[in-house]
Design a protein around this motif. Structure first.
Motif, PDB file in Angstrom:
ATOM      1  N   LYS A  17       4.844   7.022  -2.331  1.00 27.51           N
ATOM      2  CA  LYS A  17       4.182   8.258  -1.929  1.00 27.51           C
ATOM      3  C   LYS A  17       4.453   9.396  -2.916  1.00 27.51           C
ATOM      4  N   ASP A  18       5.505   9.275  -3.736  1.00 32.76           N
ATOM      5  CA  ASP A  18       5.813  10.319  -4.719  1.00 32.76           C
ATOM      6  C   ASP A  18       5.630   9.766  -6.126  1.00 32.76           C
ATOM      7  N   SER A  54      -5.362   6.762   2.813  1.00 31.83           N
ATOM      8  CA  SER A  54      -4.033   6.946   2.239  1.00 31.83           C
ATOM      9  C   SER A  54      -4.123   7.141   0.731  1.00 31.83           C
ATOM     10  N   PHE A 108      -1.544   6.692  -2.748  1.00 33.71           N
ATOM     11  CA  PHE A 108      -0.277   6.121  -3.191  1.00 33.71           C
ATOM     12  C   PHE A 108      -0.278   5.941  -4.700  1.00 33.71           C
ATOM     13  N   LEU A 135       4.700  -0.120   0.680  1.00 33.34           N
ATOM     14  CA  LEU A 135       4.638   1.334   0.600  1.00 33.34           C
ATOM     15  C   LEU A 135       5.970   1.895   1.011  1.00 33.34           C
ATOM     16  N   SER A 184       8.536   4.707   2.176  1.00 31.70           N
ATOM     17  CA  SER A 184       8.427   5.889   3.045  1.00 31.70           C
ATOM     18  C   SER A 184       9.217   7.041   2.487  1.00 31.70           C
TER      19      SER A 184
END
Length: 110
Positions: free
Chosen positions: A65-66, A94, A96, A108, A110
């Motif tokens: 996510k980053d 989403s 990603f 993925l 978190s």
């Protein structure tokens, strides 16, 4: 006539593909925002750098996510993730980043 490309800017980006112009980043961001607000289902797959290597047997794709500590991924790996995202309901709506992981399947964080 006038060229829409700035030759110096094109050379700079070709020499360092990670060095993107502010204008390029702005239009990528705007495109993502338009898609997110369109009402359509989407999966936005952000790729830091592409390479021409085949998919690695001993490494795996990691979905993050980053954008911290990203590494290059192959075009084949990006294609596989995009096809998987089309078929996986968990990937709907989403965003990603793709990077290389150490073991296991694509997941993925978190």
């Amino acid at each position: 006539g006038d060229s829409i490309f700035d030759e110096a800017e094109a050379k700079r980006v070709l020499e360092n593909p990670k060095d993107r112009s502010g204008e390029e980043l702005y239009y990528k961001y705007r495109g993502e925002e338009i898609l997110k607000n369109s009402g359509l289902q989407y999966s936005i797959c952000r790729v830091p750098t592409l390479n021409e290597l085949p998919s690695g047997e001993f490494s795996t794709i990691q979905l993050k996510k980053d954008n911290d500590k990203l590494t290059a991924v192959s075009r084949a790996e990006v294609a596989a993730v995009c096809v998987s995202a089309l078929l996986d309901p968990n990937a709907r709506n989403s965003c990603f980043y793709l990077t290389k992981g150490k073991s296991g399947g694509a997941r993925l964080d978190s």
